[in-house]
Design an enzyme around this catalytic site. Structure first.
Site, PDB file in Angstrom:
ATOM      1  N   HIS A 322      16.256  38.730  19.137  1.00 20.39           N
ATOM      2  CA  HIS A 322      17.173  37.744  19.697  1.00 20.39           C
ATOM      3  C   HIS A 322      17.980  38.292  20.864  1.00 20.39           C
ATOM      4  CE1 HIS A 322      16.332  35.449  16.010  1.00 20.39           C
ATOM      5  NE2 HIS A 322      16.789  34.400  16.673  1.00 20.39           N
ATOM      6  N   GLY A 323      18.119  39.596  20.969  1.00 17.98           N
ATOM      7  CA  GLY A 323      18.874  40.138  22.089  1.00 17.98           C
ATOM      8  C   GLY A 323      19.000  41.643  22.001  1.00 17.98           C
TER       9      GLY A 323
END
Length: 510
Positions: A322-323
């Site tokens: 996600h990041g």
């Protein structure tokens, strides 16, 4: 280009749809080519600099897929390994280069300059989609080999930017099906209605929750119990309706073209436990992580300890997907821990034959939702320290404060509250009331109303099985009637009138 923009709604979508069905009368190949070309235009609208990267990735993976399919014995695995290393290496460079450099600098007290690489939009989704294709090819599951259909499979604009993560086997047969190239009034009506519901979720709910969530995470200096929970719940429902709205819009647009996308969102905040939550939230990503990471790691086949290690590993990598940041890693670790506890508890409860009645179900649901909200704090906070500050407030350690303007309306109750330790502070009354007003609206819709797929339960609008009930109550079921045309027309008009400043979807960042 955003789904919730005038350019998309009144220019791109009508031209693409009309061109597609007109060309389909002459040639399905031309129609598929037109749709692929339109999808590349959609992608290039964001930044045409990355079209060569997207096309290069498509050509490379298609070619590697051919090599894997034609190879035999150990060579087959070598081709697969080479392709996966290249794909993951490219993703690592664009998404994690600065994260790894920062980590190395911290560990070695070095000063290696950051690369400041710009992340190509959608790279996570088109890379994961193609990794699934390569693994399926290696396992002999891929039958369709036409290059044009492969290009359309990867670039298909309803899913290209933010998912769902597609399987080759569920999309390629649809691109080969004659019925997909014939205009259908039923598909158009159902698809447009689903799109309108998704647009309303995004524009009328998520975008109105956003300022209140942003205020807590970016500007607030008061983190009392009600303020902290109000801002975190505002973010929880903002993300819920933002992602749910995008998923609905993608399914609705695709259905207008006669193509069914897999279901990606199924009322996750109604989940009874964290295992159930991950069957309902970002369902295609969960499926990808299960099939291409958790199962190859051994899944639950090598005993409970190894199973828990595999769960933690899968969720840690899911968080990192996600990041590129420690907060995403912590978010993934929390969900890994939740899953381990949930599986461990289930095993113990089965062994002890513990009763699980209605009261337990309500407690389990509330605990699950609270745990998810705690994890969202790390997902959204800009730093670990900020996340801990907000969690401190959610635990009530900063006191129970209310705006003084609200205290003035309470009469004698104010004195009683003060005796119980509630303090009253100046300013912030309007923000406080608006935040909780939108939280209540979001909560009512998320918890008490059927989701879009249940409303459309009479029609096969998407692929896949729902975790919750398939149908809503009879009066809530969509049908081609005057009543429903008025409902859909009203929310569509309301959404269009709110499109003066279209906001990006949160999942575009991933």
């Amino acid at each position: 280009m955003l789904f919730n923009s005038f350019t998309f709604l009144f220019l791109f979508l009508p031209i693409t749809a009309i061109g597609y069905f007109l060309l389909a009368r002459r040639s399905h190949v031309q129609a598929a080519g037109w749709l692929a070309l339109a999808s590349l235009t959609f992608y290039g609208w964001w930044s045409y600099y990355y079209i060569p990267l997207l096309l290069g990735s498509i050509v490379f993976n298609y070619w590697m897929g051919q090599r894997i399919g034609q190879a035999a014995g150990p060579a087959r695995k070598r081709w697969l390994t080479a392709a996966l290393v290249t794909d993951l290496g490219l993703l690592a460079y664009y998404k994690y280069a600065d994260f790894f450099i920062s980590g190395a600098n911290w560990l070695a007290h070095a000063d290696i300059p950051l690369l400041h690489v710009v992340l190509p939009i959608g790279i996570s989704f088109f890379t994961f989609t193609q990794i699934a294709y390569l693994v399926d090819t290696y396992q002999g599951k891929v039958k369709e080999a036409r290059f044009l259909h492969y290009v359309l499979f990867i670039t298909y604009f309803p899913h290209l930017i933010a998912g769902p993560v597609l399987h080759h086997a569920e999309m390629m047969p649809q691109f080969d099906k004659p019925a997909s190239y014939r205009f259908s009034f039923q598909n158009f009506a159902v698809g447009l209605s689903i799109f309108a519901i998704g647009l309303a979720k995004k524009v009328l709910i998520a975008d109105n929750l956003a300022p209140h969530a942003n205020f807590l995470f970016d500007k607030a200096d008061i983190f009392s119990l009600a303020n902290a929970w109000g801002g975190v719940l505002a973010y929880a429902f903002q993300l819920y309706f933002d992602f749910s709205g995008y998923s609905d819009m993608a399914i609705g647009i695709s259905l207008m073209f006669g193509i069914r996308l897999p279901l990606n969102f199924d009322s996750p905040y109604k989940a009874a436990n964290i295992i159930d939550f991950w069957r309902r939230w970002h369902m295609t990503l969960s499926r990808f992580l299960r099939d291409y990471l958790y199962v190859p790691l051994g899944g639950n086949r090598k005993g409970p300890v190894r199973r828990y290690v595999n769960l933690m590993t899968t969720m840690l990598l899911g968080g990192l997907w996600h990041g590129a940041g420690m907060n995403f890693v912590i978010w993934g670790a929390l969900h890994g821990l939740y899953l381990v506890i949930n599986h461990g508890w289930n095993a113990m409860a089965d062994r002890l034959r513990l009763p699980r009645g209605r009261t337990w179900a309500v407690f389990s649901w509330a605990l699950t939702f609270a745990a998810v909200c705690v994890a969202w704090v790390f997902f959204r906070a800009t730093s670990f320290d900020k996340a801990m500050t907000i969690l401190h407030g959610m635990a009530g350690l900063d006191g129970v404060g209310l705006p003084a303007s609200i205290g003035l309306q309470l009469g004698p109750l104010k004195t009683l509250l003060e005796q119980w330790g509630v303090t009253f502070y100046l300013g912030g009354g309007s923000r406080f009331l608006e935040t909780w007003q939108w939280v209540v609206i979001g909560g009512f819709i998320a918890f008490c109303l059927p989701n879009t797929q249940q409303i459309m339960g009479r029609y096969e609008a998407a692929l896949g099985t729902m975790a919750g009930p398939r149908l809503a109550a009879r009066w809530q079921l969509w049908q081609p009637s005057r009543r429903w045309s008025l409902y859909i027309g009203a929310i569509l008009l309301g959404s269009l009138l709110s499109l003066s400043r279209p906001a990006e979807f949160l999942y575009f960042q991933f």
